[in-house]
Enzyme design. Structure first.
Site, PDB file in Angstrom:
ATOM      1  CD  GLU A  58     -12.444  17.465  -6.759  1.00 46.02           C
ATOM      2  OE1 GLU A  58     -12.453  18.838  -6.548  1.00 46.02           O
ATOM      3  OE2 GLU A  58     -11.674  17.371  -8.109  1.00 46.02           O
ATOM      4  NE  ARG A  86      -7.223  19.810  -4.582  1.00 43.08           N
ATOM      5  CZ  ARG A  86      -8.441  20.639  -4.404  1.00 43.08           C
ATOM      6  NH1 ARG A  86      -9.507  19.779  -4.856  1.00 43.08           N
ATOM      7  NH2 ARG A  86      -8.466  21.763  -4.589  1.00 43.08           N
ATOM      8  NE  ARG A  95      -8.593  25.542 -12.913  1.00 41.08           N
ATOM      9  CZ  ARG A  95      -9.202  24.292 -12.385  1.00 41.08           C
ATOM     10  NH1 ARG A  95      -9.456  24.179 -11.291  1.00 41.08           N
ATOM     11  NH2 ARG A  95      -9.035  23.386 -13.203  1.00 41.08           N
ATOM     12  CB  SER A 108     -13.593  16.975 -11.176  1.00 37.44           C
ATOM     13  OG  SER A 108     -15.035  17.654 -11.059  1.00 37.44           O
ATOM     14  CD  GLU A 167     -10.863  28.838  -6.511  1.00 38.22           C
ATOM     15  OE1 GLU A 167     -11.554  28.478  -5.622  1.00 38.22           O
ATOM     16  OE2 GLU A 167     -10.133  27.936  -7.285  1.00 38.22           O
ATOM     17  NE  ARG A 200     -10.610  21.410  -0.709  1.00 41.05           N
ATOM     18  CZ  ARG A 200     -11.291  20.536  -0.900  1.00 41.05           C
ATOM     19  NH1 ARG A 200     -11.173  19.093  -1.180  1.00 41.05           N
ATOM     20  NH2 ARG A 200     -12.575  21.123  -0.929  1.00 41.05           N
ATOM     21  CG  HIS A 201      -7.998  25.868  -3.099  1.00 37.83           C
ATOM     22  ND1 HIS A 201      -8.675  25.611  -2.197  1.00 37.83           N
ATOM     23  CD2 HIS A 201      -8.789  25.812  -4.450  1.00 37.83           C
ATOM     24  CE1 HIS A 201      -9.914  25.163  -2.459  1.00 37.83           C
ATOM     25  NE2 HIS A 201      -9.904  25.260  -3.791  1.00 37.83           N
TER      26      HIS A 201
END
Lengths: 509, 509
Positions: free
Chosen positions: A432, A483, A281, A435, A283, A289-290
């Site tokens: 989370e 996670r 990712r 998903s 991002e 948490r990323h």
């Protein structure tokens, strides 16, 4: 100090037919063949020496002679006595060398007391019962009385930090203790040292355990493990946040998930598939948490009637995971909690399932202003986690029926409740970790949804086409491995549960 | 033909509370509730219907009623009779619909006979013994007598090729048979269809099995599974053949192997580690055995005395692999050999080990001109494989002691034979499937070797530094999963054992 080289002499060490640097005083030494530095191991010889794992040693071994390779966790000498705390992964034992001027010389004791921390040594010793419990070691009721000590690999370098400091608890560091800790950045810059702590040894054994339990469970349920390509032509989850790369004379992307491929595997009749692999990712999120690269535990399965068949399987999977961890890995969990104290992870069997509207109602009742179709923010997720924990006494729950608008284009709409979808997230300690959803398996409807969401069809044509020639209703989900480990152990930062973490600012080591 | 839509009516299908498109002649139909097209499954309902897997059906089930979801492999109708060959992964069964004007109408029989191939259907049927063996199905001794047939997902598209053609053997296609096969490129362009063949279903179950056996074996030997980063700062195996990518404001490479990281895990005290994950090679090789992305089965372990401890473990690992495949997966192997006939894989226990000089001698004796320190070419590898097979009756062997000059910088030199190294390759049917070695674990010597091989130290500083603070002698290797599967099954092309293969010319699907 034994620093002067002597002529090559046959090494008495069982693992070595090489040369040994001996002290100039060797002729005066009562134990010249019982210690020293081994030459670099180049597989010079094979013997039938028996090696012992520290983990297996108990007081019942008292009286026996053992040969153990380990690290010098701590060494110190005081005249006629030297001590080593010998470490093997999470286990430590006290090694004692006492000069007797017969088999153990003073030179030898001095040599032992001066071996630098973190050096790798081979210790031959007699196991004895400890006269008093040794609090500083994990093996409290035994000691090793030295017969021989050879250095396999000497650490001649200044450590970037002390392992002891990397093992401090917050409580130890609080106030004016005078103790120093090690910042996360310093740890990660020197990750190979940092990973040697008992805490990290346990964290990554637990990470491996999560993968193993996940896989074993699914293989027992007839899932087939697949390996989907990570270099793909188009973005798998929409155009944003994708790493681009050169692919010979054209371009490619790194897969943001195995989503499209695991669904194609269902269209290809594999019925139930899973994959454990890296996902990427791009991002620019610098949060606790990323990560820009993490390990996805992904599964996808055809169901017969209702996607809750898949939810039921997930429920069993997570209950099995939590149960197995708490029973078979209790020692590793205790080791981690020793440095990072936390409440043990609570779960229900079967797991708690809430619908999205139920969650919104709980949040509103507690005073949070949230719209019916708003996605949950990090903050409302946490609040919901706290409310659920209070009311239901669980750190794990499944949230079903997310609003259609906040889910990807391939999510199946709920046929009975307009605006909602057959999709779900799972939460651990209010964050989370997974998903998933029933996916649209009708090619025409899928193309319609993609267009509605602004996804160019040409970039996902092979994916859409895969549903044209007869397709199965199916659902699945993707779990973030790091996670799960972070939240199960309440580590507070995902970098602690990634072996060599990657974030926007870190690409090395 | 039942093509006219009728007003919504309650569907009698157990999985459906939705709407059903019924024939205009429904009122005249003896069995209007026993067939039709189901609406798109949106998880409209849950029932307690019991579903049967085709794999479990035997003649002992005769008389019982079953509900099965599968694909229409073939359908045909002749007046009052219709047949479907129903397929579920590798299994097929004959489904019979005979009009009786009571429960099975002629309309229903016509409907069934006209369901397009590859459509997904739900069949409710009575199991009966087949009057004569049904050669065209894998279930030869049973038939299913239709009670109900509903189409879950209709294939309304022209297939890019027929599954029957994709299943042809070379023998069937030879000469002027008039039959057509499907080229590998066409298969790969339409991989989702291609993967549905029984052959491919078995190939990828076998691929999953290889991973499982590898992992189970290593976990039983106390190996820890790790996940190393795929996005790295520098090339892991030297500068050539590396995919470059943008990483936020800087650049990164895709890991060519987990080599550096699995060794760092040894320095980080994990003792024995393995990883199963993608590796990336930007090599413009368009051969039968090169992929630009493949799955690496990697392991690394600290040893006590001699790297042959690791070779012994590898030996056990491969013998376990071959034994388990030939016993537990015999059916899948037979399915593959059915389309691609080959000699069963031969192996010895313990495995054959040759040294590099022994191999050179064998080649020279057979007339090949090879130098003492030449690397093996694809051609000499194959020749060696043939010579070994003739002499030792094995398709698997280990070749130890490669010349130092043809191995990577981190390979430990042989202390006794100048010019050689403590390194090995493994071969299956005359092709390399694994490369490994004892690694240099001394930081200074490693830096010296890297410099000698022209590797810039700054690109691998973290790796070299990881050996500075005490290190363990260790060895390991990396196996190519797709190569093992290709060669075990003698598939002849590595694209056949990769789910969605990547080569210099293929990045999609």
């Amino acid at each position: 100090m034994c620093v002067q080289p002597l002529a090559p002499s046959l090494c008495p060490h069982p693992a070595c037919h090489g040369w040994l640097t001996l002290c100039l005083y060797a002729t005066q030494d009562a134990s010249p063949d019982a210690y020293g530095d081994l030459p670099m191991n180049q597989s010079q010889a094979k013997t039938d020496a028996k090696w012992t794992r520290l983990s297996t040693l108990t007081a019942a071994d008292a009286g026996s002679t053992v040969l153990i390779r380990g690290r010098v966790h701590v060494s110190r000498g005081t005249g006629k006595l030297a001590f080593i705390t010998l470490r093997q992964q999470s286990h430590t034992v006290q090694v004692v060398a006492a000069a007797d001027d017969k088999t153990i010389s003073r030179h030898m004791v001095r040599f032992i007391g001066n071996i630098p921390k973190e050096s790798v040594v081979d210790v031959t010793a007699t196991v004895t019962a400890a006269p008093t419990p040794i609090d500083s070691c994990s093996k409290k009721d035994i000691e090793l009385q030295v017969q021989k000590v050879f250095v396999v690999s000497r650490n001649n370098h200044r450590m970037p930090f002390e392992l002891a400091d990397a093992l401090r608890t917050e409580a130890e560091l609080a106030g004016d203790s005078g103790l120093v800790g090690v910042s996360l950045d310093t740890r990660l810059n020197n990750r190979v040292i940092d990973l040697r702590t008992m805490t990290n040894q346990s964290i990554f054994r637990l990470q491996a355990a999560v993968g193993k339990i996940f896989r074993d469970f699914l293989q027992n349920q007839d899932f087939v493990e697949i390996h989907s390509p990570k270099m793909i032509a188009g973005a798998s989850e929409g155009g944003a946040n994708v790493f681009k790369m050169n692919y010979f004379k054209s371009e490619a992307c790194l897969a943001q998930s195995p989503q499209l491929y695991k669904q194609m595997a269902i269209s290809a009749d594999f019925d139930r598939v899973f994959e454990i692999g890296p996902v990427f990712r791009a991002e620019d999120s610098n949060t606790h948490r990323h990560l820009t690269e993490f390990v996805g535990l992904d599964l996808e399965m055809a169901f017969n009637e209702h996607y809750h068949e898949v939810l039921d399987l997930f429920d069993n999977l997570f209950v099995t995971l939590f149960k197995t961890l708490s029973t078979e890995y209790a020692e590793d969990i205790a080791t981690v909690f020793n440095q990072y104290p936390a409440e043990p992870f609570q779960f229900l069997e079967p797991s708690l399932r809430l619908t999205f509207p139920e969650a919104i109602a709980m949040l509103r009742e507690a005073g949070y202003e949230v719209g019916d179709f708003d996605d949950l923010s990090t903050e409302t997720e946490r609040a919901l986690g706290r409310l659920v924990k209070e009311k239901y006494k669980t750190d794990f729950f499944m949230l079903d029926k997310f609003p259609q608008a906040v889910r990807p284009f391939y999510t199946m709409p709920d046929p009975n409740n307009p605006g909602y979808s057959n999709s779900y997230d799972f939460f651990m300690r209010g964050e989370e970790i997974m998903s998933g959803a029933q996916r649209v398996h009708d090619a025409d409807f899928l193309a319609e949804r993609a267009t509605a969401c602004g996804i160019p069809l040409d970039s996902i044509q092979a994916y859409i086409d895969s549903f044209k020639f007869g397709s199965f209703p199916h659902a699945g989900g993707g779990v973030g491995l790091e996670r799960v480990v972070m939240l199960y152990l309440a580590l507070g930062n995902i970098r602690k549960s990634s072996l060599f973490p990657r974030d926007p600012k870190r690409i090395t080591p």
